[in-house]
Write an enzyme that holds these catalytic residues in place. Sequence first.
Site, short mmCIF file in Angstrom:
data_model
loop_
_atom_site.label_atom_id
_atom_site.label_comp_id
_atom_site.label_asym_id
_atom_site.label_seq_id
_atom_site.Cartn_x
_atom_site.Cartn_y
_atom_site.Cartn_z
N GLU A 59 0.87 -1.25 0.04
CA GLU A 59 -0.18 0.03 0.10
C GLU A 59 0.92 1.32 -0.02
OE1 GLU A 59 -0.71 -2.58 1.78
OE2 GLU A 59 -2.79 -3.08 1.08
N ASP A 84 -9.27 0.08 5.63
CA ASP A 84 -8.73 -0.43 6.34
C ASP A 84 -7.13 -0.57 6.35
OD1 ASP A 84 -11.05 -1.36 6.21
OD2 ASP A 84 -10.91 -2.30 8.28
N HIS A 126 -11.72 -5.22 8.15
CA HIS A 126 -12.40 -4.96 6.87
C HIS A 126 -13.77 -4.12 7.08
CE1 HIS A 126 -9.85 -8.43 6.07
NE2 HIS A 126 -9.82 -8.07 5.04
#
Lengths: 322, 360
Positions: A59, A84, A126
């Site tokens: 990410e 998240d 999530h």
Amino acid sequence: MSITYLEAIREAQAKLLRDDERVFIYGQDVGGTFGGAFKATKGLAKEFPGRVLNAPISEDAIVGTAIGAAMQGMRPIVEMQFADFSSIALNQILNQAGTHYWRTNMPIPITVRLPSGGTKGSGPFHSQSMESIYAHYPGLIVMTPATVEDAYTMLIEAVAIDDPVIYCEHKYLYYHLKADQLPEKGLPTGRARIAREGRDLTIVSYSAMMQESLAAAEELERDGFEIEVVDLRTVKPLDTDTVLASVARTGRLLCVGESFPWGGATAEVIARVTSQGFHLLDAAPQRLNAKDTPIPYHPNLWSTHRPNAKNVAAKARQLLRE
Amino acid sequence: MLQTAQRTAKSKTKKAASAPSHKTGADKAAPPHDRFLEAFRWMLLTRTLEEKLVSLYRGGLITGGVYIGKGQEAVSVACGLFLQKGDIFAPLIRDQAGRSAFGEPLLDVTRTYLGSRLGPMRGRDGNIHRGHPRNNELAMVSHLGAMISVTVGTLMAKRLKGDKNFVGLACIGEGGMQTGSFHEGMNLAAVEQVPLVVVATNNHYAYSTPNDREFACRDLVDRAIGYGFEGYSLDGTDLGACLDVIGSAVKRVRAGRPPQLVVASVLRLSGHGEHDDASYVPEEVKRQPFARDCLKVAEQTIVDLNLVDAETLGKWRKDAIAQVEEAIAAAQQEPAPEGDKEDWCALSNRGLADQPESPE
Ligand SMILES: Cc1ncc(C[n+]2csc(CCOP(=O)(O)OP(=O)(O)O)c2C)c(N)n1
Ligand SMILES: [Mg+2]
């Protein structure tokens, strides 16, 4: 024809890819024949070869890469698989994208799509709503569309904006919301919308909490109360004027958000209304947020953890008695 | 090693700080040693500048920290020297030599350190946190490792746009190599096969932390294999080797080879910043071969091979001092930013700026 919130997001991206060669989509599993964990990019890799790119589970580097590409004149759309996981990219978003224009005079036109919020059974990792974290930092615009129409026009707008945009798309709304058709144009970015008019109390909300707020308003209507519901649309910039104008009509304010209760979007609305419109208030403003625990897995726990039509209505009733 | 200076990478046409010219007394050596001498002059300029910045700091004339690249100029200059127009450079805190060779004007440095409103950062950021992203000199954030993926992104964008013949070079310390961000960026660079050179300078310390508390692998260059990079080790005290190894790495990515990792070994010949006396560096470490001062080593080579005469060296030194003095004097006369006149807006799109308070 009927189009869902999720399809609207896909359509917006298809249009962006079609109309603007600077646009590309980057994220985990977005490409190939797969089209993303939620299918928000389904078919786009085939339709736009080389412009819908699969990334490794990185990410930080995904957002860093998008930032670098934006510096070179591109308009990247990053899909986080779940909001998240954007915690891993927080540094690139806050410290790189959010500071760059201020530091160097060069804006970073990236759009980061965050599949946000709770759905049954998704659990602590999530389900998160991160708008309040991103809104806290300078240099970012934070969008929280609550309708199919806004999901579409706001995403197109997000990519057009020269500054970094955090686009919080709600997973619960993906399939639950439908519209007949997609509009050409929406309200300007930063403008809140009066979703329902009333004169007894103002509920300010955004994203999926709009559904709960509207349902609560309907329930209260049966008891003779007219509830005004304001959809913030973007939590940053926050349209304080529209909120104040509504509170001026109703004298009562309840803010509903799905992020955690300490600080955040709802607290900000209340802080502004109390400091700028104290004289407009007939009762102390109230707010409802998710509980101050991680988000539970079990549907029974989950539906109690987040605000819902029932407790929004209860809170509103309480406020109407004051 | 010196023969490496014979490599004929294209010389950059525009230099912002006045470029060394090679009208030297050493005619016999002039063409092959051009690159070496040019690099030496950037190193000299850097050393002169940074010594001056240190003395300004000691005199209380610089707010915030001063971070210098003493002992790392040879590695750094080689990072800037082989990049051409259109290439991307992501320098870090010890890369003054590379920045100058890449084309950063000295005035950018002095304006940023001295807080001039007219500098590239306008007082909004300071010291080494500066850059000119529009000129492809990226403006580092502090968070180490974070610039690798950004550099990868610039290269991916160039590829998407159809640009040709571009490379990127990103610098990192051995400390920054231990971040997750660095790892993600390296992996991505290899997955995307972008033309990236990463030059890692192991100066044996991350602030006060020595190598043995930073990593436990045999040699950092071994990581290249794991990432899918080609890896090279380098004695960073040897300018000729720096020009050779880094120049070749740049050439290789330009020619389409996989991303390149160069790991240079040096000793940081200063504190972490000028606030730090580095008393934690044992004497024994300072006697190691990697502790040599690359500037002195390069100068000795020039003298030994008689590349230029003493008079020319003296002239170069004077010229460096003059350039530095001029850049400092200019920045010192410039206005400082003022809080009540500042444009407190972090968005380019002013209409979208949030208004937390009422206008009154
Ligand atoms: C992610 C991160 N953590 C901590 C710091 C604070 N910090 C700045 S420089 C530095 C040491 C860096 O060591 P190294 O990467 O080896 O570079 P060097 O200073 O030796 O050139 C530290 C810990 C930082 N900038 N970024
Ligand atoms: Mg180090």
